[in-house]
Write an enzyme that holds these catalytic residues in place. Structure first.
Site, PDB file in Angstrom:
ATOM      1  N   HIS A 184       0.854  -1.223   0.180  1.00  0.00           N
ATOM      2  CA  HIS A 184      -0.071  -0.006  -0.084  1.00  0.00           C
ATOM      3  C   HIS A 184       0.811   1.236   0.064  1.00  0.00           C
ATOM      4  CE1 HIS A 184      -2.915  -2.866   1.649  1.00  0.00           C
ATOM      5  NE2 HIS A 184      -3.791  -2.285   1.050  1.00  0.00           N
ATOM      6  N   ASP A 256      -4.192  -6.455  -7.866  1.00  0.00           N
ATOM      7  CA  ASP A 256      -4.538  -5.744  -6.433  1.00  0.00           C
ATOM      8  C   ASP A 256      -4.574  -4.148  -6.762  1.00  0.00           C
ATOM      9  OD1 ASP A 256      -4.632  -5.574  -3.826  1.00  0.00           O
ATOM     10  OD2 ASP A 256      -2.938  -6.290  -3.362  1.00  0.00           O
TER      11      ASP A 256
END
Length: 483
Positions: A184, A256
């Site tokens: 992230h 993702d």
């Protein structure tokens, strides 16, 4: 250059989008009607089961079999359990039990519950082999550190979810378990060469493919031993080569979240989306905050890439076709029964006790705070639902003498989460154990560190049912419910 409606529709067919509210905005409904593949729901879209069932019914009416997805792993990563914690234990707990039939049954029940709420796709299970205890992104989301164990439980979870009525999505290919960074925030590194990758990381994905998994989600990780300088999601050698050709996967390949720093920090979200399609991905999970304008920018980047010849029309058509096949599979799936007590029963089977617990005298319960992972978000955890006087402390500022004074004539229970990752927590707990060695420590993350104390309880996760299983051992009434 005027817009090409056919190209726009093909580009739409690769998009899995988020939105900002409890109700479906017009741009999402119009997008679904215009061929958009589907949506991914997050905490901000789910108030309660009644609301999300109504929302999903509305989404399902906007197009034929749109993908209505979410990250619902059970355990720590839960969307439907965001307010109270999950009613299902996560992968680490199921791996600790190591009963593949139980894992399949748990996921069958979870899949059935999701399907009843109107979901058609679950971005789960995590098939990562968590060989790095310091891993900030996986941890209890993994079934364990042994490739064979993770493989058999990944296959069981895939089978269970799909028997429950939702498409499963094994993640994070080719394996996120050996990282020390969170994708992230940055681009993590997996230092495995090809031989180790096949021996460890890829085995669970092979098992998922053999179990008939309908989709696989890529990881934003770097594999320098394979010659990669950028993320695997954007690497044709990984997506089209390793997954599609060598492992023989013929389902939908999902990215993702494209907004994650590990894939788009240097090149931006639209360009990352284009490069993912070029690499061989079929469905672009855009992330949590890419709303109407951002979605339009991604769509425009895809169509422009085709016009420029960077992305072939054939590759875009293939991606749209694979997504359409996934959507068709989800239509009118038979569902299983929701097993009402299987979550708590399996969490009870997972809990482990080292040392002599004995019976406790009106215990004082203290929790040491731990920051939630980005994938987890703000989900309740701990023992306060069963011990209302529970205090949550910051280890760096806590006073051991004050805690011991408060528990002077009572037993003391200290609750931690992934203590091995936080030096302040370990130092504080060590001090408490030195001054009062008869205390009890409850670890609700990975039990990678064990202090010297009277008894150590490992729950292998911080779901509501994990908390209840520990609370019952500490003297809370069995079967007590969370308020």
């Amino acid at each position: 250059m005027p817009a090409d409606p056919r190209l726009d529709r093909l580009a739409n067919a690769t998009l899995l989008v988020p939105f900002e509210s409890y109700d479906a905005p017009t741009w999402v409904l119009d997008g679904l009607a215009g061929g958009m593949a589907g949506v991914c729901l997050f905490h901000n879209n789910i108030a309660d089961t009644e609301q999300v069932a109504r929302l999903n019914a509305q989404l399902g009416e906007a197009a034929e079999a749109p993908l209505i997805s979410l990250d619902e792993e059970g355990g720590d990563v839960t969307r439907i359990g965001q307010r109270r914690g999950s009613g299902y234990p996560g992968n680490a707990a199921l791996g600790a039990v190591d009963d593949a039939d139980l894992t399949r049954a748990v996921h069958r029940s979870l899949g059935a519950q999701l399907r009843r709420l109107g979901f058609t796709m679950d971005l789960a299970p995590s098939a990562d082999v968590n060989t790095e205890a310091e891993n900030p992104g996986i941890g209890t989301r993994s079934f364990g550190a042994d490739a064979a164990l993770v493989s058999r439980h990944t296959a069981a979870a895939v089978s269970g979810l799909q028997e429950g009525g939702v498409a499963a999505c094994a993640k994070h290919f080719p394996g996120h378990g050996a990282t020390r960074q969170d994708s992230h925030l940055e681009l993590p590194v997996v230092g495995a060469d090809r031989e180790l990758l096949f021996e460890r990381e890829l085995k669970p994905f092979q098992a998922a493919i053999e179990a008939g998994v309908r989709s696989i989600l890529t990881a934003h990780i770097r594999l320098p031993e394979l010659g990669l300088s950028g993320p695997a999601t954007l690497a044709p050698s990984v997506v089209s080569g390793l997954l599609r050709t060598e492992l023989g996967f013929d389902g939908a390949i999902v990215t993702d979240a494209i907004e994650m720093e590990g894939v788009s920090a240097r090149i931006g979200i639209p360009e990352a989306a284009v490069q993912a399609l070029i690499a061989g991905c079929d469905l672009l999970c855009l992330g949590r905050f890419v709303y109407a304008d951002g979605v339009a920018a991604v769509r425009r980047a895809i169509t422009e890439a085709v016009a420029e010849g960077r992305l072939s029309a054939e590759r875009l058509e293939e991606a749209a076709w694979r997504t359409s096949q996934l959507r068709a599979w989800t239509a009118d799936r038979p569902t299983a029964e929701v097993a009402e007590h299987i979550g708590l029963d399996s969490a009870r089977r997972a809990v482990r006790v080292e040392g002599e617990l004995g019976s406790l005298r009106d215990p004082v319960v203290v929790e040491i705070d731990a920051p939630p992972g980005i994938a987890v978000g703000e989900v309740p955890w701990g023992l306060s639902p069963w011990f209302p006087g529970t205090r949550r402390l910051d280890a760096a500022a806590a006073d051991a003498a004050e805690v011991l004074e408060a528990a002077r004539s009572r037993d003391l229970v200290v609750v931690v989460r992934d203590a091995h990752r936080y030096p302040d927590t370990r130092e504080f707990v060590d001090e408490l154990c030195r001054l009062r060695p008869e205390l009890v420590v409850v670890e609700m993350g990975l039990p990678a560190w064990r202090p010297r104390c009277r008894a150590h309880i490992s729950t292998y996760g911080a779901a509501r049912v994990n908390g209840q299983s520990a609370a019952e051992l500490l003297g809370a009434p069995a079967g007590a419910s969370v308020g």
